[in-house]
Scaffold this motif. Structure first.
Motif, PDB file in Angstrom:
ATOM      1  N   ARG A 179       2.590   9.180  -5.560  1.00 17.64           N
ATOM      2  CA  ARG A 179       3.199  10.728  -5.562  1.00 17.64           C
ATOM      3  C   ARG A 179       4.372  11.377  -6.082  1.00 17.64           C
ATOM      4  O   ARG A 179       4.376  12.405  -6.647  1.00 17.64           O
ATOM      5  CB  ARG A 179       3.661  10.644  -4.054  1.00 17.64           C
ATOM      6  N   LEU A 180       5.411  10.133  -6.811  1.00 18.08           N
ATOM      7  CA  LEU A 180       5.984  10.068  -7.800  1.00 18.08           C
ATOM      8  C   LEU A 180       5.046  10.508  -9.116  1.00 18.08           C
ATOM      9  O   LEU A 180       6.140  11.396  -9.703  1.00 18.08           O
ATOM     10  CB  LEU A 180       6.496   8.414  -7.998  1.00 18.08           C
ATOM     11  N   ILE A 181       4.156   9.933  -9.768  1.00 20.94           N
ATOM     12  CA  ILE A 181       3.080  10.195 -10.801  1.00 20.94           C
ATOM     13  C   ILE A 181       2.610  11.989 -10.437  1.00 20.94           C
ATOM     14  O   ILE A 181       3.157  12.553 -11.511  1.00 20.94           O
ATOM     15  CB  ILE A 181       1.808   9.127 -10.583  1.00 20.94           C
ATOM     16  N   ALA A 182       2.488  12.573  -9.375  1.00 25.94           N
ATOM     17  CA  ALA A 182       2.150  13.921  -9.368  1.00 25.94           C
ATOM     18  C   ALA A 182       2.936  14.932  -9.489  1.00 25.94           C
ATOM     19  O   ALA A 182       3.227  15.931 -10.100  1.00 25.94           O
ATOM     20  CB  ALA A 182       1.310  13.830  -7.815  1.00 25.94           C
ATOM     21  N   LYS A 183       4.642  14.346  -9.098  1.00 24.41           N
ATOM     22  CA  LYS A 183       5.667  14.484  -8.861  1.00 24.41           C
ATOM     23  C   LYS A 183       6.167  15.273 -10.410  1.00 24.41           C
ATOM     24  O   LYS A 183       6.149  15.903 -10.793  1.00 24.41           O
ATOM     25  CB  LYS A 183       6.791  14.788  -8.119  1.00 24.41           C
TER      26      LYS A 183
ATOM     27  N   TRP B 172       2.502  19.487  -7.245  1.00 23.43           N
ATOM     28  CA  TRP B 172       2.911  19.495  -5.520  1.00 23.43           C
ATOM     29  C   TRP B 172       2.196  19.308  -5.113  1.00 23.43           C
ATOM     30  O   TRP B 172       1.755  18.672  -3.460  1.00 23.43           O
ATOM     31  CB  TRP B 172       3.735  21.062  -6.112  1.00 23.43           C
ATOM     32  N   ALA B 173       0.336  20.135  -5.099  1.00 24.23           N
ATOM     33  CA  ALA B 173      -0.472  19.739  -3.790  1.00 24.23           C
ATOM     34  C   ALA B 173      -0.373  17.991  -3.701  1.00 24.23           C
ATOM     35  O   ALA B 173      -0.413  17.764  -2.107  1.00 24.23           O
ATOM     36  CB  ALA B 173      -1.741  20.656  -4.260  1.00 24.23           C
ATOM     37  N   THR B 174      -1.191  17.277  -4.475  1.00 23.30           N
ATOM     38  CA  THR B 174      -0.856  16.154  -4.838  1.00 23.30           C
ATOM     39  C   THR B 174       0.019  16.112  -4.189  1.00 23.30           C
ATOM     40  O   THR B 174      -0.075  14.300  -2.868  1.00 23.30           O
ATOM     41  CB  THR B 174      -1.848  14.850  -6.142  1.00 23.30           C
ATOM     42  N   SER B 175       0.976  15.996  -4.204  1.00 18.41           N
ATOM     43  CA  SER B 175       2.799  15.120  -3.744  1.00 18.41           C
ATOM     44  C   SER B 175       2.557  15.383  -2.061  1.00 18.41           C
ATOM     45  O   SER B 175       2.902  14.153  -0.931  1.00 18.41           O
ATOM     46  CB  SER B 175       3.770  15.570  -4.582  1.00 18.41           C
ATOM     47  N   ASP B 176       2.854  17.072  -1.578  1.00 20.67           N
ATOM     48  CA  ASP B 176       2.833  16.773  -0.689  1.00 20.67           C
ATOM     49  C   ASP B 176       1.605  16.390   0.518  1.00 20.67           C
ATOM     50  O   ASP B 176       1.710  15.589   1.443  1.00 20.67           O
ATOM     51  CB  ASP B 176       2.555  18.453  -0.419  1.00 20.67           C
ATOM     52  N   LYS B 177       0.839  16.342  -0.114  1.00 18.12           N
ATOM     53  CA  LYS B 177      -0.667  15.736   0.455  1.00 18.12           C
ATOM     54  C   LYS B 177      -0.345  13.847   1.238  1.00 18.12           C
ATOM     55  O   LYS B 177      -0.585  13.948   2.087  1.00 18.12           O
ATOM     56  CB  LYS B 177      -1.586  15.566   0.077  1.00 18.12           C
ATOM     57  N   ILE B 178       0.316  13.914   0.054  1.00 17.00           N
ATOM     58  CA  ILE B 178       0.753  12.152   0.154  1.00 17.00           C
ATOM     59  C   ILE B 178       1.559  12.225   1.173  1.00 17.00           C
ATOM     60  O   ILE B 178       1.723  10.847   2.245  1.00 17.00           O
ATOM     61  CB  ILE B 178       1.016  11.646  -0.828  1.00 17.00           C
ATOM     62  N   ARG B 179       2.714  12.956   1.133  1.00 14.62           N
ATOM     63  CA  ARG B 179       4.077  12.627   2.077  1.00 14.62           C
ATOM     64  C   ARG B 179       3.300  13.287   3.778  1.00 14.62           C
ATOM     65  O   ARG B 179       3.268  12.433   4.492  1.00 14.62           O
ATOM     66  CB  ARG B 179       5.035  14.238   1.410  1.00 14.62           C
ATOM     67  N   ASP B 180       2.763  14.336   3.469  1.00 17.39           N
ATOM     68  CA  ASP B 180       2.522  14.309   5.165  1.00 17.39           C
ATOM     69  C   ASP B 180       1.006  13.311   5.867  1.00 17.39           C
ATOM     70  O   ASP B 180       1.657  13.508   6.758  1.00 17.39           O
ATOM     71  CB  ASP B 180       1.318  16.121   4.587  1.00 17.39           C
ATOM     72  N   GLU B 181       0.544  12.637   5.460  1.00 14.73           N
ATOM     73  CA  GLU B 181      -0.860  11.834   5.940  1.00 14.73           C
ATOM     74  C   GLU B 181      -0.311  11.142   5.817  1.00 14.73           C
ATOM     75  O   GLU B 181      -0.189  10.382   6.802  1.00 14.73           O
ATOM     76  CB  GLU B 181      -2.159  11.666   4.784  1.00 14.73           C
ATOM     77  N   LEU B 182       1.265  10.152   5.012  1.00 11.60           N
ATOM     78  CA  LEU B 182       1.594   8.630   5.776  1.00 11.60           C
ATOM     79  C   LEU B 182       2.796  10.034   6.507  1.00 11.60           C
ATOM     80  O   LEU B 182       2.300   8.737   7.663  1.00 11.60           O
ATOM     81  CB  LEU B 182       2.762   8.800   4.148  1.00 11.60           C
ATOM     82  N   ALA B 183       3.599  11.179   6.633  1.00  8.40           N
ATOM     83  CA  ALA B 183       3.602  11.512   8.251  1.00  8.40           C
ATOM     84  C   ALA B 183       3.222  11.457   8.980  1.00  8.40           C
ATOM     85  O   ALA B 183       3.427  11.197  10.875  1.00  8.40           O
ATOM     86  CB  ALA B 183       4.827  12.764   7.859  1.00  8.40           C
TER      87      ALA B 183
ATOM     88  N   VAL C  44       0.505  -1.352  -0.147  1.00  7.78           N
ATOM     89  CA  VAL C  44       0.212  -0.062   0.133  1.00  7.78           C
ATOM     90  C   VAL C  44       0.958   1.076  -0.007  1.00  7.78           C
ATOM     91  O   VAL C  44       0.694   2.099  -1.150  1.00  7.78           O
ATOM     92  CB  VAL C  44      -1.276   0.100   0.659  1.00  7.78           C
ATOM     93  N   VAL C  45       1.918   0.835   0.624  1.00  6.43           N
ATOM     94  CA  VAL C  45       2.724   2.178   0.989  1.00  6.43           C
ATOM     95  C   VAL C  45       3.344   2.453  -0.519  1.00  6.43           C
ATOM     96  O   VAL C  45       3.612   4.088  -1.156  1.00  6.43           O
ATOM     97  CB  VAL C  45       3.514   2.202   1.875  1.00  6.43           C
ATOM     98  N   ASP C  46       3.554   1.594  -1.045  1.00 10.33           N
ATOM     99  CA  ASP C  46       4.680   1.866  -2.226  1.00 10.33           C
ATOM    100  C   ASP C  46       3.892   2.557  -3.454  1.00 10.33           C
ATOM    101  O   ASP C  46       3.986   2.628  -4.620  1.00 10.33           O
ATOM    102  CB  ASP C  46       5.402   0.399  -2.859  1.00 10.33           C
ATOM    103  N   MET C  47       2.337   1.109  -3.278  1.00 11.13           N
ATOM    104  CA  MET C  47       1.211   2.292  -4.162  1.00 11.13           C
ATOM    105  C   MET C  47       1.201   3.665  -4.450  1.00 11.13           C
ATOM    106  O   MET C  47       1.179   4.735  -5.384  1.00 11.13           O
ATOM    107  CB  MET C  47      -0.044   1.414  -4.218  1.00 11.13           C
ATOM    108  N   LEU C  48       1.146   4.111  -3.428  1.00  8.00           N
ATOM    109  CA  LEU C  48       0.979   5.661  -3.036  1.00  8.00           C
ATOM    110  C   LEU C  48       1.983   6.235  -2.952  1.00  8.00           C
ATOM    111  O   LEU C  48       1.764   7.361  -3.788  1.00  8.00           O
ATOM    112  CB  LEU C  48       0.769   6.090  -1.305  1.00  8.00           C
ATOM    113  N   LEU C  49       3.597   5.519  -2.656  1.00  6.40           N
ATOM    114  CA  LEU C  49       4.418   6.318  -3.297  1.00  6.40           C
ATOM    115  C   LEU C  49       5.005   6.497  -4.495  1.00  6.40           C
ATOM    116  O   LEU C  49       5.664   7.540  -4.902  1.00  6.40           O
ATOM    117  CB  LEU C  49       5.320   5.596  -2.556  1.00  6.40           C
ATOM    118  N   GLU C  50       4.512   5.688  -5.714  1.00  8.49           N
ATOM    119  CA  GLU C  50       4.087   5.207  -6.671  1.00  8.49           C
ATOM    120  C   GLU C  50       3.043   6.428  -7.622  1.00  8.49           C
ATOM    121  O   GLU C  50       3.473   7.135  -8.519  1.00  8.49           O
ATOM    122  CB  GLU C  50       4.130   3.957  -7.139  1.00  8.49           C
TER     123      GLU C  50
END
Length: 491
Positions: A452-456, A461-472, A444-450
């Motif tokens: 995030r990579l697509i968003a970057k 940047w909003a989606t990328s930061d949102k995934i990072r912040d919610e995982l944090a 699941v984490v790898d899927m979310l990070l993938e």
């Protein structure tokens, strides 16, 4: 701690408040297995049932002496009047000593009980190690006139005993019915009545295991071992005798008769019996050839099994029924138990992700009391489990942000799960299930990070930061490197 435990006494056929003879000491005797083959699911149920009783009595503050015997010679099983010694037969086929068979399967039984997280008893006596005590018991019964010698064997005189006492009070049977339904076997002309059972049998020349006695070189009847060993380790009067419901008649009925005939009074105050494991509505057991061994469950190697089932799944499956109810085997029921246990373990692990609030809008104050109430009601483990699922629902709602909980209430919730799920029900983290959960989390984490990579890459940047912040917020540390993204869980 003042908890009023009520247990169902098979002798009186009702729930009774448990009052030990010599508080705070409790004597508990449970009939263990006959060791000549692998243990099956039917062996697991009494082991787990009385493990729960042992755990709970200890938790309540009693000093419990738990005796679980091992029948280690096959001819001590059943009435010792017919059939071949199962251990001797296997030893002959495998060309080994009988006690090699015993030791091999006893070692396997202990390993399987450990995998099921069944605590070892205080004492585990072997029938073959207590021949002297069994001979002494037979002598006392003979001296009191309730047994007779015939051709080197000694039989219990059921008819004479019934005139002075009641043979059949545990099972509710009447002697006339017993006599009418007991078939006469070849070579039993030495008995006065077909219902008379062997206290000592003269050994035929082919019998490998035999002991000297005043009457013949022979061996004790099956029923003698528990009476003799119960008296030796727990005294002439003790609190609880347990076993499977299939032992009520004749085994435990004969035990009662032997004890009364030897000492004039009942030996046991409370008789407890767990019900059967069934398969398609029929009892699962060796004699019917429809059993599945514990090893087959753990490996999934039996043709009736859809997959392997872990020891904790088996334990949870058994505890989801009250011990006096039947449990019918099915793959569907086992799969449901596996998923149910995983849900509880997920809830336990997710408690560590909760950040306490200054106030609670959930009520956990009576959860412990409800679990105790169920345990005190004849060890009603399925109700305890239902209350734990209530606790899991509370946890999931807090994680979802629907509710809040204070640090004090969170500690109470953790305490309930630690006490009832782990200490009293004896469940423990399932290594296989933990591995599955970790794999699922990683995917699941790898899927979310993938994502995030697509968003970057799309400069979202909003989606990328949102995934990072919610995982944090859930405890994951995300680190971008030149080779990709690394992550780890800190809680």
């Amino acid at each position: 701690m003042d908890h009023q435990l009520k247990i169902y006494n098979t002798l009186d056929r009702e729930k009774e408040l448990f009052v030990p003879l010599h508080a705070p000491h409790v004597g508990l005797y449970v009939c263990g297995p006959t060791v000549y083959s692998d243990a099956h699911l039917g062996h697991a149920r009494p082991a787990i049932t009385f493990d729960i009783l042992f755990r709970y009595l200890t938790h309540l503050g009693y000093k419990v002496r738990y005796v679980r015997n091992i029948t280690d010679v096959g001819h001590l099983e059943h009435d010792a009047d017919e059939g071949e010694d199962k251990i001797a037969k296997r030893a002959r086929l495998e060309k080994v000593e009988p006690m090699e068979i015993v030791q091999f399967y006893l070692n396997r039984y202990h390993k399987e009980m450990d995998e099921l997280n069944v605590l070892p008893p205080s004492i585990e006596p072997l029938a073959s190690g207590h021949i002297i005590e069994q001979i002494q018991l037979v002598k006392e019964i003979l001296a009191n006139g309730y047994a007779y010698e015939s051709q080197g064997s000694v039989y219990f005189d059921v008819v004479k005993y019934d005139k002075d006492y009641h043979y059949g009070k545990l099972s509710g049977r009447k002697l006339d019915d017993v006599l009418n339904t007991t078939r006469a076997l070849d070579g039993q002309s030495e008995k006065r009545n077909p219902a008379d059972f062997a206290l000592w049998k003269a050994a035929q020349p082919e019998h490998i295991m035999r002991w000297p006695s005043p009457w013949s070189d022979g061996f004790p009847g099956w029923h003698c071992e528990c009476t003799a060993m119960g008296r030796k380790y727990l005294g002439d009067h003790f609190d609880i005798h347990g076993g499977g419901m299939d032992l009520v008649f004749p085994h435990h009925e004969c035990e009662i008769a032997q004890a009364v005939a030897a000492q004039g009074t009942d030996m046991v105050r409370y008789w407890m019996h767990n019900n059967m494991i069934t398969i398609n509505g029929t009892k699962m057991g060796k004699s019917l050839g429809n059993f599945i061994t514990l090893q087959e469950f753990f490996t999934g190697s039996h043709k009736l099994l859809a997959q392997a089932y872990s020891p904790m799944t088996i334990r949870f499956f058994i505890l989801q029924a009250q011990y006096r109810s039947t449990v019918d085997f099915s793959n569907e029921a086992l799969l449901a138990s596996e998923k149910g246990f995983e849900r509880l373990m997920d809830a336990v692990s997710r408690m560590e992700l909760i950040t306490p609030s200054k106030s609670s809008n959930v009520d956990v104050s009576d959860l412990e009391a409800k679990c105790y109430e169920a345990m005190n009601d004849d060890l009603n483990t399925p109700i305890v489990i239902a209350h734990l699922f209530e606790g899991a629902k509370i946890i999931n709602n807090i994680i979802a942000g629907n509710n809040t909980i204070t640090a004090e209430d969170l500690d109470k919730l953790k305490g309930v799960f630690n006490l009832f799920l782990f200490e009293l029900l004896g469940m423990k983290p399932d290594a296989n299930a933990s591995g599955k959960r970790e794999d699922a989390y990683s995917q699941v984490v790898d899927m979310l990070l993938e994502q995030r990579l697509i968003a970057k890459q799309n400069k979202d940047w909003a989606t990328s930061d949102k995934i990072r912040d919610e995982l944090a917020a859930l405890g994951f540390i995300i680190k971008d490197t030149k080779d990709g993204t690394e992550w780890k869980l800190t809680v």
